[in-house]
Scaffold this active site. Structure first.
Site, short mmCIF file in Angstrom:
data_model
loop_
_atom_site.label_atom_id
_atom_site.label_comp_id
_atom_site.label_asym_id
_atom_site.label_seq_id
_atom_site.Cartn_x
_atom_site.Cartn_y
_atom_site.Cartn_z
N LYS A 198 -14.88 -19.29 1.03
CA LYS A 198 -15.21 -18.67 -0.25
C LYS A 198 -14.35 -19.31 -1.32
O LYS A 198 -13.12 -19.21 -1.29
CB LYS A 198 -14.94 -17.17 -0.17
CG LYS A 198 -15.18 -16.46 -1.49
CD LYS A 198 -15.07 -14.97 -1.33
CE LYS A 198 -15.25 -14.26 -2.65
NZ LYS A 198 -15.13 -12.81 -2.52
N LYS B 200 -19.71 -19.81 0.39
CA LYS B 200 -20.02 -19.19 -0.90
C LYS B 200 -19.27 -19.88 -2.01
O LYS B 200 -18.06 -20.09 -1.86
CB LYS B 200 -19.61 -17.72 -0.81
CG LYS B 200 -19.73 -16.94 -2.08
CD LYS B 200 -19.22 -15.55 -1.83
CE LYS B 200 -19.14 -14.83 -3.16
NZ LYS B 200 -18.41 -13.61 -3.08
C1 PBG Z 1 -16.00 -9.45 -3.75
C2 PBG Z 1 -17.20 -10.29 -3.97
C3 PBG Z 1 -17.53 -11.13 -5.04
C4 PBG Z 1 -18.81 -11.60 -4.80
C5 PBG Z 1 -19.22 -11.06 -3.60
N1 PBG Z 1 -18.20 -10.27 -3.07
C6 PBG Z 1 -16.79 -11.42 -6.29
C7 PBG Z 1 -15.57 -12.21 -6.26
O1 PBG Z 1 -15.07 -12.67 -5.25
O2 PBG Z 1 -15.04 -12.36 -7.35
C8 PBG Z 1 -19.59 -12.50 -5.70
C9 PBG Z 1 -21.05 -12.50 -5.47
C10 PBG Z 1 -21.87 -13.11 -6.54
O3 PBG Z 1 -21.37 -13.72 -7.51
O4 PBG Z 1 -23.09 -12.97 -6.45
N2 PBG Z 1 -14.84 -10.11 -3.54
#
Ligand code: PBG
Length: 325
Positions: A191, A244
């Site tokens: 991520k 992601k």
């Molecule tokens: C929680 C989370 C996030 C997203 C999914 N789970 C935000 C982040 O990490 O700031 C983002 C999903 C998206 O942008 O569609 N941590």
């Protein structure tokens, strides 16, 4: 005549497509809020809504009709504090939503996102120390409490998105010790600290109140590091791994696919979604672009795709099937 491509037969071209999309490839994100009779469009994400629990039924039935098999839940809690305690409250928004969805349908796989940023007053994904830094090891206790409360509410799959080190191991152990050996973990392993999450942070009210997430999310200059993160999560017994965002990270999906024998899930995130929707609205590109994008994510090696486009794609795939027959 010599030809490089399949000779002009539409049916044969369709039959020999290397990459295909099925409606069961999609996981649809749902945003759940406290309150009653709420279905309100999220300003930063055209076509995506906040739902109160009492309005979830209609959405779940619509998803079932479309053939969508799975949702991932995000909650906007009624209160936030330093410890994110609304995240593991038995009557928290996610816990209530899971119970509700399970009472409506047994045919929808419910995945819960385990993180703290929507639940902490400071908006970081963990517990802070006196210097304002996230304390990895203390946070693990909280994450496993959250995961356990989701499992108790009836979640089918736990998806930790916090990016703390060793959280998969800790969550696995907690689930096993509490009689949830069969609940899979779908870890957000790669991520990135990405600018593509902007619309989501509006939708989930989860932007950090100070600083950024660069100490725990990955640096997008690095690809090999993602392979290391994935290897470690698999070692800790994660059942699936998530990459992601998806589009600027197709190389990471491909590398992961070529390196590991596991199911890769790509998260086609909010910024990717909203850019496309706005470009279509402005008449800059045709909506066929959505199909092309999702195909590219699968071609890169993703098995499943978490995407806000799931509903419109399900409709398109149904239409295409009817046209083809
Ligand atoms: C929680 C989370 C996030 C997203 C999914 N789970 C935000 C982040 O990490 O700031 C983002 C999903 C998206 O942008 O569609 N941590």
């Amino acid at each position: 005549m010599r030809m490089r491509r399949i000779r002009g037969n539409k049916i044969l071209r369709k039959m020999t497509e290397e990459t295909t999309l099925r409606v069961s490839d999609f996981i649809y994100p749902l945003f759940v809020v406290e309150g009653e009779d709420i279905k309100s469009e999220i300003p930063s994400m055209p076509g995506i809504y906040h739902f109160s629990i009492d309005r979830l039924g209609e959405e779940i039935h619509e998803l079932e009709d479309l053939g969508i098999k799975s949702v991932i839940l995000f909650g906007i809690p009624s209160y936030k504090d330093e410890l994110g305690s609304s995240a593991y409250d038995e009557n928290g928004i996610i816990q209530k939503a899971v119970r509700k969805i399970k009472s409506i349908s047994k045919n929808i796989l419910v995945i819960t996102d385990v993180c703290m940023c929507e639940y902490t007053s400071h908006g970081h994904c963990g517990i802070l120390n006196e210097n304002g830094d996230v304390e990895n090891d203390i946070t693990l206790d909280y994450l496993s409490k959250i995961a356990l409360s989701h499992a108790k509410a009836g979640a089918d799959v736990i998806a930790p998105s916090d990016m703390m080190d060793f959280r998969v191991e800790k969550i696995r152990k907690t689930l096993d010790e509490n009689g949830f050996k069969n609940i899979p973990i779908m870890a957000y392993s790669a991520k990135y600290a990405s600018n593509f999450y902007g619309p989501f942070r509006d939708a989930a009210d989860s932007a950090p109140s100070f600083g950024d997430r660069k100490s725990y999310q990955m640096d997008y200059h690095n690809g090999k590091e993602a392979m290391r993160e994935i290897a470690l999560d698999l070692d800790e017994d994660s059942d699936f791994i998530i990459v992601k965002p998806a589009l600027s990270y197709l190389d990471i999906i491909k590398q992961a696919k070529d390196t590991f024998n596991t199911n890769i899930v790509a998260y086609n995130v909010s910024g990717e979604y909203s850019m496309v929707k706005n470009a279509i609205k402005a008449g800059l590109v045709s909506e066929e672009i959505i199909y092309e994008i999702l195909i590219s994510i699968k071609r890169a090696g993703a098995k499943l795709i978490i995407t806000y486009h799931a509903k419109e794609m399900a409709e398109k795939l149904r239409k295409e099937r009817n046209d083809f027959i």
